[in-house]
Write an enzyme that holds these catalytic residues in place. Structure first.
Site, PDB file in Angstrom:
ATOM      1  N   HIS A   1      53.915 -38.735  88.281  1.00  0.00           N
ATOM      2  CA  HIS A   1      53.852 -37.354  88.757  1.00  0.00           C
ATOM      3  C   HIS A   1      55.270 -36.826  88.941  1.00  0.00           C
ATOM      4  CE1 HIS A   1      49.704 -38.072  89.272  1.00  0.00           C
ATOM      5  NE2 HIS A   1      49.593 -38.058  90.580  1.00  0.00           N
TER       6      HIS A   1
ATOM      7  N   CYS B   1      49.118 -39.965  96.313  1.00  0.00           N
ATOM      8  CA  CYS B   1      50.242 -40.244  95.417  1.00  0.00           C
ATOM      9  C   CYS B   1      51.247 -39.103  95.374  1.00  0.00           C
ATOM     10  CB  CYS B   1      49.724 -40.548  94.009  1.00  0.00           C
ATOM     11  SG  CYS B   1      48.486 -39.384  93.400  1.00  0.00           S
TER      12      CYS B   1
END
Length: 342
Positions: free
Chosen positions: A247, A132
């Site tokens: 994130h 990710c």
């Protein structure tokens, strides 16, 4: 339109999101067959799925199989990936067991779908979803790299707890209540309390990179593979922060030739899958609270980095469960269909 039988192995945070994305994007699925370690019913986005136990027979008749997983997840695709392929399916794996194998394409569709097509036409039936943090970091950088080759990159990640799965999400929620109530916390999902704290370690130690973690190694090696730049110099630090979803990454990069800030902004504006959010004077920049749940990755804080030759600094934020995992996997399947590979 042709309909496809889709398999999904794993029904945690990423697997659940994969089903949502398949439905939201109206993926041409004749069947979504959910497999896990035990048989049961699960209600996902108002729809009841009968979860089947994962057995060799459960893969019969599937066209494509998505293996769900979170940061550091291992095992499921090693056990069942080849089984699915032997029964005629193409595998798209969110785990990290096969990402760095030479015969496995590591794919972000907006960046290197051509590499995937070449390898699938050559016989590959296994496609890896990158980590990710790698996906979110590269969404903006790759667009710049296509115009002006990247020479060096330093990245510091600020990674949400959802990357570690449902237990980590629950732990942050619990610790928030405990800290407000003045109660002691008892970390389980992480080595330390996560609320009101940051943890500068994600993953274990990486033997091949002394002093670096496995998450930092993934960002390093995966970036080189996806960009087709095996000698690219990269240094990174991966940090867990008390954020539920999305994130964020601070990137400092140097390129073959100088970039003007407006040139960078123009490239980002035109790049697929990203959104320019960049007005420092108005306090406008990408933040997790705005990009959690979104498909695009936000890019902002764009500026010249005077500390290196031809340097540019930027900040990006993107949903690690969607674009960083579930959405990217579904986009790979969509790209296979678009290119006549599925």
């Amino acid at each position: 339109m042709k309909q496809y039988n889709v398999g999904l192995v794993g029904i945690g945070a990423v697997g659940t999101e994969m089903i949502k994305v398949l439905r939201q994007r109206k993926f041409p699925a004749k069947e979504i067959r959910v497999l896990a370690t035990r048989e049961r019913d699960e209600v996902i986005a108002g729809e009841t799925f009968h979860v089947r136990e994962t057995t060799p027979e459960a893969f019969e008749g599937l066209d494509v199989v998505l293996f769900a997983g979170t940061e550091g997840s291992k095992g499921a695709s090693k056990m069942w990936g080849q089984v699915a392929i032997d029964r005629g399916a193409i595998v798209i794996d969110n785990g990290d067991d096969f990402r760095m194998k030479d015969d496995v394409p590591l794919v972000v569709p907006e960046i290197n779908a051509d590499d995937m097509e070449r390898m699938v036409r050559a016989g590959s039936r296994f496609i890896a979803n990158p980590n990710c943090s790698t996906i979110i970091t590269l969404m903006g950088i790759a667009a710049l790299h296509r115009v002006n080759p990247l020479r060096h990159m330093t990245a510091v990640t600020f990674q949400s707890v959802s990357g570690a799965g449902r237990a980590a999400i629950d732990e942050l929620e619990t610790q928030m209540r405990q800290v407000v109530a003045g109660e002691p916390t008892a970390p389980k999902a992480f080595a330390h309390q996560i609320v009101a704290n940051v943890i500068p370690q994600i993953g274990g130690t990486k033997q091949e990179m002394p002093g670096f973690t496995t998450e930092e190694a993934k960002l390093t090696f995966e970036s080189r593979k996806i960009l087709g730049a095996p000698d690219l110099r990269i240094a990174c630090t991966c940090v867990r922060v008390p954020v539920f979803y999305a994130h964020s990454i601070a990137v400092h990069a140097s390129f073959e030739r100088p970039f003007k800030v407006e040139e960078v902004r123009d490239i980002i504006k035109q790049a697929p899958g990203v959104e320019l959010v960049d007005d420092l004077g108005a306090a406008v920049y990408p933040m997790p609270k705005d990009f959690g749940g979104k498909d695009n990755v936000g890019i902002g804080r764009i500026r010249v980095d005077p500390s290196v030759e031809n340097g540019i600094a930027l900040w990006c934020s993107g949903d690690n469960i969607r674009k960083g995992a579930a959405l990217n996997a579904v986009q790979i399947a969509e790209e296979l269909i678009r290119r006549g590979l599925l």
